[in-house]
Design an enzyme around this catalytic site. Structure first.
Site, PDB file in Angstrom:
ATOM      1  N   GLY A 142       0.788  -1.237   0.000  1.00 52.45           N
ATOM      2  CA  GLY A 142       0.000   0.000   0.000  1.00 52.45           C
ATOM      3  C   GLY A 142       0.814   1.278   0.000  1.00 52.45           C
ATOM      4  O   GLY A 142       0.335   2.315   0.465  1.00 52.45           O
ATOM      5  N   SER A 143       2.021   1.239  -0.570  1.00 51.81           N
ATOM      6  CA  SER A 143       2.797   2.490  -0.597  1.00 51.81           C
ATOM      7  C   SER A 143       2.158   3.495  -1.560  1.00 51.81           C
ATOM      8  O   SER A 143       2.248   4.705  -1.354  1.00 51.81           O
ATOM      9  CB  SER A 143       4.255   2.229  -0.972  1.00 51.81           C
ATOM     10  OG  SER A 143       4.375   1.824  -2.308  1.00 51.81           O
ATOM     11  N   HIS A 162       0.767   0.667 -13.408  1.00 53.92           N
ATOM     12  CA  HIS A 162       1.548  -0.509 -13.790  1.00 53.92           C
ATOM     13  C   HIS A 162       3.034  -0.131 -13.822  1.00 53.92           C
ATOM     14  O   HIS A 162       3.385   0.928 -14.354  1.00 53.92           O
ATOM     15  CB  HIS A 162       1.091  -1.003 -15.168  1.00 53.92           C
ATOM     16  CG  HIS A 162       1.807  -2.236 -15.590  1.00 53.92           C
ATOM     17  ND1 HIS A 162       1.469  -3.490 -15.111  1.00 53.92           N
ATOM     18  CD2 HIS A 162       2.879  -2.413 -16.402  1.00 53.92           C
ATOM     19  CE1 HIS A 162       2.294  -4.383 -15.627  1.00 53.92           C
ATOM     20  NE2 HIS A 162       3.163  -3.754 -16.405  1.00 53.92           N
TER      21      HIS A 162
HETATM   22  C1  GRF Z   1       3.014  -1.165  -7.683  1.00 54.93           C
HETATM   23  O1  GRF Z   1       4.322  -1.368  -8.113  1.00 54.93           O
HETATM   24  C2  GRF Z   1       2.084  -1.083  -8.855  1.00 54.93           C
HETATM   25  O2  GRF Z   1       2.730  -0.708 -10.027  1.00 54.93           O
HETATM   26  C3  GRF Z   1       1.562  -2.484  -9.000  1.00 54.93           C
HETATM   27  O3  GRF Z   1       1.500  -2.977  -7.701  1.00 54.93           O
HETATM   28  C4  GRF Z   1       2.489  -2.347  -6.891  1.00 54.93           C
HETATM   29  C5  GRF Z   1       1.824  -1.942  -5.610  1.00 54.93           C
HETATM   30  O4  GRF Z   1       2.737  -1.457  -4.655  1.00 54.93           O
HETATM   31  N1  GRF Z   1       0.291  -2.458  -9.682  1.00 54.93           N
HETATM   32  P1  GRF Z   1       2.215  -0.856  -3.283  1.00 54.93           P
HETATM   33  O5  GRF Z   1       1.355  -1.925  -2.597  1.00 54.93           O
HETATM   34  O6  GRF Z   1       1.403   0.366  -3.594  1.00 54.93           O
HETATM   35  O7  GRF Z   1       3.441  -0.541  -2.497  1.00 54.93           O
END
Ligand code: GRF
Length: 201
Positions: A12-13, A109
């Site tokens: 969830g960053s 993405h």
């Molecule tokens: C991100 O790298 C995004 O591109 C992909 O999933 C990842 C999620 O990362 N769809 P986070 O959970 O938001 O850290």
């Protein structure tokens, strides 16, 4: 003020970056609901910390993907959602879900689409040896990583760097780009014509 629902499965960053942008007043909308398909998602904790409604919707409780997606649609609609934001949501969404929110679902993405779609875009790009990669925010249609591109940010690959550092820089680009795209949507500055998404001046 647009209402945003975020779907997230993991760390969830990106959600965090969106919430921080909202707190700074950089997004003309607010996150009203966070839903995860995993009970242990850190994303849920991030929402909880800020007292944002959050819930775990257990896929095991639904026999078919469509049933799960119908439950998701109902929850999202009940929250008065204007925009659905996918932030690391690891489930493929059925046409039923996509058709419920046409051009109102965004995804991010970690590559420059249409290169390296799928759930290991970073690994694919690294293995291929590209010199430039990046991230793409796009609207979601029925095909995987396919809808109209909203914004992209290029990330140069540094000679002899590891996949870890490359991934970190892509993540940092995502955290910059996603709030900008969401804000444009909230201010009704995005116009889609066919495959093209225009930013209205
Ligand atoms: C991100 O790298 C995004 O591109 C992909 O999933 C990842 C999620 O990362 N769809 P986070 O959970 O938001 O850290």
């Amino acid at each position: 003020m647009k209402h945003i629902t975020v779907l997230a499965s993991g760390w969830g960053s990106n959600l965090e970056a969106i919430l921080e942008a909202e707190e700074r007043g950089d997004i003309a909308g607010k996150v009203v609901l966070v839903i995860s398909d995993r009970s242990d998602a850190q994303a849920l904790k991030r929402a909880e910390k800020r007292k944002i409604k959050n819930l775990f919707l257990d896929p095991k409780k639904y026999a078919r993907r469509e049933d799960y997606d119908r439950a998701l649609v109902d929850l999202i609609k009940a929250a008065g959602t204007d925009l659905v934001v996918l932030a690391g949501f690891m489930r493929l969404l059925s046409p039923l879900f996509v058709c419920a929110f046409p051009m109102k679902i965004m995804n991010i993405h970690p590559s420059l689409l249409p290169a390296f779609p799928g759930n290991n875009g970073v690994e694919q790009a690294f293995a291929y040896g590209v010199k430039v990669t990046g991230c793409t925010v796009h609207f979601v249609d029925e095909a995987l990583d396919n809808g109209p591109v909203i914004l992209q940010e290029a990330v140069p690959v540094i000679q002899r760097e590891t996949i870890k550092t490359m991934h970190q820089r892509i993540h940092a680009a995502e955290h910059r780009l996603y709030p900008i795209a969401i804000d444009l949507f909230c201010r009704e500055k995005l116009k889609v014509e066919g495959r093209r998404c225009y930013v209205i001046e």
